[in-house]
Design a protein around this motif. Structure first.
Motif, PDB file in Angstrom:
ATOM      1  N   SER A  47      30.532  45.660  49.822  1.00  0.00           N
ATOM      2  CA  SER A  47      29.266  46.349  49.550  1.00  0.00           C
ATOM      3  C   SER A  47      29.455  47.735  48.939  1.00  0.00           C
ATOM      4  O   SER A  47      28.575  48.239  48.233  1.00  0.00           O
ATOM      5  CB  SER A  47      28.441  46.461  50.842  1.00  0.00           C
ATOM      6  N   ASP A  48      30.592  48.377  49.198  1.00  0.00           N
ATOM      7  CA  ASP A  48      30.867  49.710  48.645  1.00  0.00           C
ATOM      8  C   ASP A  48      31.694  49.654  47.358  1.00  0.00           C
ATOM      9  O   ASP A  48      31.903  50.675  46.714  1.00  0.00           O
ATOM     10  CB  ASP A  48      31.635  50.564  49.667  1.00  0.00           C
ATOM     11  N   GLY A  49      32.164  48.464  47.012  1.00  0.00           N
ATOM     12  CA  GLY A  49      33.118  48.335  45.922  1.00  0.00           C
ATOM     13  C   GLY A  49      32.635  48.879  44.589  1.00  0.00           C
ATOM     14  O   GLY A  49      33.384  49.574  43.881  1.00  0.00           O
ATOM     15  N   ASP A  50      31.382  48.612  44.234  1.00  0.00           N
ATOM     16  CA  ASP A  50      30.875  49.015  42.928  1.00  0.00           C
ATOM     17  C   ASP A  50      30.843  50.536  42.788  1.00  0.00           C
ATOM     18  O   ASP A  50      31.276  51.083  41.767  1.00  0.00           O
ATOM     19  CB  ASP A  50      29.475  48.435  42.704  1.00  0.00           C
ATOM     20  N   SER A  51      30.351  51.229  43.806  1.00  0.00           N
ATOM     21  CA  SER A  51      30.279  52.695  43.736  1.00  0.00           C
ATOM     22  C   SER A  51      31.669  53.316  43.742  1.00  0.00           C
ATOM     23  O   SER A  51      31.915  54.314  43.058  1.00  0.00           O
ATOM     24  CB  SER A  51      29.441  53.245  44.895  1.00  0.00           C
ATOM     25  N   VAL A  52      32.596  52.722  44.488  1.00  0.00           N
ATOM     26  CA  VAL A  52      33.974  53.225  44.508  1.00  0.00           C
ATOM     27  C   VAL A  52      34.630  53.031  43.143  1.00  0.00           C
ATOM     28  O   VAL A  52      35.276  53.928  42.606  1.00  0.00           O
ATOM     29  CB  VAL A  52      34.800  52.508  45.599  1.00  0.00           C
ATOM     30  N   PHE A  53      34.414  51.870  42.563  1.00  0.00           N
ATOM     31  CA  PHE A  53      34.994  51.548  41.256  1.00  0.00           C
ATOM     32  C   PHE A  53      34.500  52.514  40.182  1.00  0.00           C
ATOM     33  O   PHE A  53      35.261  52.912  39.289  1.00  0.00           O
ATOM     34  CB  PHE A  53      34.640  50.113  40.890  1.00  0.00           C
ATOM     35  N   LYS A  54      33.240  52.907  40.255  1.00  0.00           N
ATOM     36  CA  LYS A  54      32.637  53.764  39.236  1.00  0.00           C
ATOM     37  C   LYS A  54      32.826  55.261  39.510  1.00  0.00           C
ATOM     38  O   LYS A  54      32.378  56.091  38.717  1.00  0.00           O
ATOM     39  CB  LYS A  54      31.148  53.442  39.111  1.00  0.00           C
ATOM     40  N   SER A  55      33.472  55.610  40.601  1.00  0.00           N
ATOM     41  CA  SER A  55      33.654  57.021  40.951  1.00  0.00           C
ATOM     42  C   SER A  55      34.707  57.682  40.070  1.00  0.00           C
ATOM     43  O   SER A  55      35.530  57.013  39.436  1.00  0.00           O
ATOM     44  CB  SER A  55      34.036  57.148  42.429  1.00  0.00           C
ATOM     45  N   GLU A  56      34.686  59.010  40.034  1.00  0.00           N
ATOM     46  CA  GLU A  56      35.667  59.771  39.267  1.00  0.00           C
ATOM     47  C   GLU A  56      36.974  59.864  40.057  1.00  0.00           C
ATOM     48  O   GLU A  56      36.970  60.016  41.273  1.00  0.00           O
ATOM     49  CB  GLU A  56      35.144  61.179  38.979  1.00  0.00           C
TER      50      GLU A  56
END
Length: 202
Positions: A47-56
């Protein structure tokens, strides 16, 4: 005559069933026979993967990562749980010194900086876990192709030496901490980059 027809019928059934089973095994090996332990976290399909992937990505070093205090249990019982310090992306400079293909189809990459080493892994986009994540599927397959082109060979089940200076981006991950589980190149606290999300070859 009836007995001959019966024998032929039995043989046809056997061949048909065997073909179906072979096809099933092949599908499992190429599409679904990947990892299990915290697999959604490792593949960024949680569930957190997308935001982690797109983080700086924040700059750090192998030395810093392998000396971070471990805040995870030796064996996480909840395979979908992501620890707070796994909700970030980091960037390091390192040298790829060895690589192999794991049983779960990951590229297992040994990274070195000075006297320090750690493991980074690149997941296989063809694993079944990506069936509902086509963008990640393509992304990781493209990344693996980039690695193969740069090192000049396709990794297999044996470690092969590499000597490539790189800039790596990836997600810190606490792997299992067990005396029987000590992957080549791993740190004592089993801190990995899993998955590696980008590689720039110098």
């Amino acid at each position: 005559m009836k007995q001959i027809y019966l024998s032929i019928f039995i043989i046809l059934i056997f061949v048909s069933n065997n073909s179906c089973n072979t096809g099933t095994r092949a599908n499992q090996q190429t599409g679904d026979n990947c990892g299990t332990y915290r697999w959604s976290v490792k593949t960024l399909t949680d569930s957190d993967g997308d935001s982690v992937f797109k983080s700086e990505a924040a700059n750090t070093t192998i030395e810093n990562l392998i000396n971070e205090k471990r805040n995870a249990p030796k064996h996480e019982r909840d395979n979908s749980f992501r620890h707070d310090d796994e909700k970030r992306k980091v960037k390091i400079e390192a040298t790829i010194i060895q690589i192999k293909l794991e049983k779960d189809n990951d590229f297992h990459i040994v990274l070195k900086s000075g006297s320090y080493t750690m493991v980074g892994e690149v997941t296989d986009g063809d694993c079944g876990t990506f069936s509902n994540h086509p963008e990640l599927k393509k992304y990781f397959n493209d990344l693996r192709s980039k690695i193969v082109d740069a090192i000049g060979f396709t990794p297999n089940s044996s470690f092969k030496k590499v000597n490539k200076n790189v800039i790596i981006e990836g997600i810190p991950f606490w792997d299992e901490l067990d005396a029987a589980h000590q992957p080549k190149g791993s740190s004592t606290n089993q801190h990995e980059l899993h998955p590696i999300t980008n590689i720039t070859f110098k």
